[in-house]
Scaffold this motif. Sequence first.
Motif, PDB file in Angstrom:
ATOM      1  N   PRO A   1       0.814  -1.209   0.000  1.00 13.32           N
ATOM      2  CA  PRO A   1       0.000   0.000   0.000  1.00 13.32           C
ATOM      3  C   PRO A   1       0.853   1.266   0.000  1.00 13.32           C
ATOM      4  O   PRO A   1       2.044   1.236   0.313  1.00 13.32           O
ATOM      5  CB  PRO A   1      -0.809  -0.118   1.288  1.00 13.32           C
ATOM      6  CG  PRO A   1      -0.020  -1.019   2.175  1.00 13.32           C
ATOM      7  CD  PRO A   1       0.725  -1.953   1.264  1.00 13.32           C
ATOM      8  N   ALA A   2       0.203   2.371  -0.362  1.00 17.44           N
ATOM      9  CA  ALA A   2       0.872   3.674  -0.347  1.00 17.44           C
ATOM     10  C   ALA A   2       1.493   3.900   1.026  1.00 17.44           C
ATOM     11  O   ALA A   2       0.937   3.502   2.045  1.00 17.44           O
ATOM     12  CB  ALA A   2      -0.126   4.782  -0.677  1.00 17.44           C
ATOM     13  N   GLY A   3       2.673   4.509   1.055  1.00 20.85           N
ATOM     14  CA  GLY A   3       3.363   4.761   2.310  1.00 20.85           C
ATOM     15  C   GLY A   3       4.182   3.578   2.773  1.00 20.85           C
ATOM     16  O   GLY A   3       4.712   3.579   3.879  1.00 20.85           O
ATOM     17  N   GLY A   4       4.315   2.553   1.937  1.00 15.94           N
ATOM     18  CA  GLY A   4       5.025   1.341   2.318  1.00 15.94           C
ATOM     19  C   GLY A   4       6.538   1.452   2.262  1.00 15.94           C
ATOM     20  O   GLY A   4       7.237   0.488   2.537  1.00 15.94           O
ATOM     21  N   GLY A   5       7.063   2.601   1.869  1.00 18.02           N
ATOM     22  CA  GLY A   5       8.504   2.790   1.892  1.00 18.02           C
ATOM     23  C   GLY A   5       9.197   2.574   0.565  1.00 18.02           C
ATOM     24  O   GLY A   5      10.358   2.922   0.406  1.00 18.02           O
ATOM     25  N   HIS A   6       8.523   1.991  -0.411  1.00 21.53           N
ATOM     26  CA  HIS A   6       9.103   1.814  -1.742  1.00 21.53           C
ATOM     27  C   HIS A   6       8.518   2.899  -2.638  1.00 21.53           C
ATOM     28  O   HIS A   6       7.360   3.274  -2.474  1.00 21.53           O
ATOM     29  CB  HIS A   6       8.758   0.413  -2.268  1.00 21.53           C
ATOM     30  CG  HIS A   6       9.498   0.040  -3.508  1.00 21.53           C
ATOM     31  ND1 HIS A   6       9.141   0.513  -4.755  1.00 21.53           N
ATOM     32  CD2 HIS A   6      10.582  -0.747  -3.706  1.00 21.53           C
ATOM     33  CE1 HIS A   6       9.961   0.026  -5.660  1.00 21.53           C
ATOM     34  NE2 HIS A   6      10.859  -0.749  -5.048  1.00 21.53           N
ATOM     35  N   ARG A   7       9.302   3.377  -3.593  1.00 22.57           N
ATOM     36  CA  ARG A   7       8.798   4.464  -4.455  1.00 22.57           C
ATOM     37  C   ARG A   7       7.586   4.043  -5.279  1.00 22.57           C
ATOM     38  O   ARG A   7       6.828   4.890  -5.751  1.00 22.57           O
ATOM     39  CB  ARG A   7       9.907   5.001  -5.357  1.00 22.57           C
ATOM     40  CG  ARG A   7      10.384   4.028  -6.408  1.00 22.57           C
ATOM     41  CD  ARG A   7      11.582   4.585  -7.180  1.00 22.57           C
ATOM     42  NE  ARG A   7      12.096   3.627  -8.124  1.00 22.57           N
ATOM     43  CZ  ARG A   7      11.756   3.577  -9.411  1.00 22.57           C
ATOM     44  NH1 ARG A   7      10.919   4.442  -9.908  1.00 22.57           N
ATOM     45  NH2 ARG A   7      12.274   2.657 -10.195  1.00 22.57           N
ATOM     46  N   LEU A   8       7.366   2.733  -5.420  1.00 23.75           N
ATOM     47  CA  LEU A   8       6.209   2.243  -6.174  1.00 23.75           C
ATOM     48  C   LEU A   8       5.091   1.722  -5.271  1.00 23.75           C
ATOM     49  O   LEU A   8       4.117   1.160  -5.762  1.00 23.75           O
ATOM     50  CB  LEU A   8       6.657   1.157  -7.155  1.00 23.75           C
ATOM     51  CG  LEU A   8       7.638   1.638  -8.233  1.00 23.75           C
ATOM     52  CD1 LEU A   8       8.197   0.462  -9.015  1.00 23.75           C
ATOM     53  CD2 LEU A   8       6.977   2.647  -9.162  1.00 23.75           C
ATOM     54  N   SER A   9       5.220   1.914  -3.952  1.00 23.21           N
ATOM     55  CA  SER A   9       4.157   1.497  -3.026  1.00 23.21           C
ATOM     56  C   SER A   9       2.860   2.201  -3.395  1.00 23.21           C
ATOM     57  O   SER A   9       2.863   3.387  -3.726  1.00 23.21           O
ATOM     58  CB  SER A   9       4.531   1.845  -1.586  1.00 23.21           C
ATOM     59  OG  SER A   9       5.657   1.113  -1.174  1.00 23.21           O
ATOM     60  N   GLY A  10       1.765   1.447  -3.359  1.00 23.36           N
ATOM     61  CA  GLY A  10       0.449   2.018  -3.638  1.00 23.36           C
ATOM     62  C   GLY A  10       0.114   2.120  -5.109  1.00 23.36           C
ATOM     63  O   GLY A  10      -0.967   2.581  -5.468  1.00 23.36           O
ATOM     64  N   LYS A  11       1.020   1.684  -5.983  1.00 25.62           N
ATOM     65  CA  LYS A  11       0.799   1.829  -7.422  1.00 25.62           C
ATOM     66  C   LYS A  11       0.487   0.483  -8.072  1.00 25.62           C
ATOM     67  O   LYS A  11       1.079  -0.533  -7.732  1.00 25.62           O
ATOM     68  CB  LYS A  11       2.026   2.436  -8.089  1.00 25.62           C
ATOM     69  CG  LYS A  11       2.346   3.830  -7.548  1.00 25.62           C
ATOM     70  CD  LYS A  11       3.329   4.544  -8.403  1.00 25.62           C
ATOM     71  CE  LYS A  11       3.697   5.900  -7.854  1.00 25.62           C
ATOM     72  NZ  LYS A  11       2.632   6.880  -7.919  1.00 25.62           N
TER      73      LYS A  11
END
Length: 124
Positions: free
Chosen positions: A102-112
């Motif tokens: 999910p968004a905010g997961g620490g990876h630049r692609l989190s939540g996408k």
Amino acid sequence: MTHDPQTKPEIDAPTGPAPDELRITDITVGDGDEAAAGSTVKVHYVGVEHDSGEEFDASWSRGEPIDFPLAALVRGWQEGIPGMKVGGRRELVVPPHLAYGPAGGGHRLSGKTLIFVIDLLGVR
């Protein structure tokens, strides 16, 4: 429709909402060895963000394919590559819960939601 294995795939800009589940589409069905869940795969791939259509990664840009155990890759690949045969090209549309969380997961692609076009070059 077949593809040119020497050519980087073009991914058309997606339309409509991103899917909530993994979507698998064979562009070309291969006729070589079949990938299984425990396989190590050699692939060329392109990845774009569903919402923007912007490319975020491509082995083609580095000039060489990657060779990885499926177990080391995101769940969307772990679920979407088995059953694919060498010589094939497959599109995977991977929702966040099967990619980088999910968004905010620490990876630049989190939540996408991500779209990958994958050419399977080898299996072992």
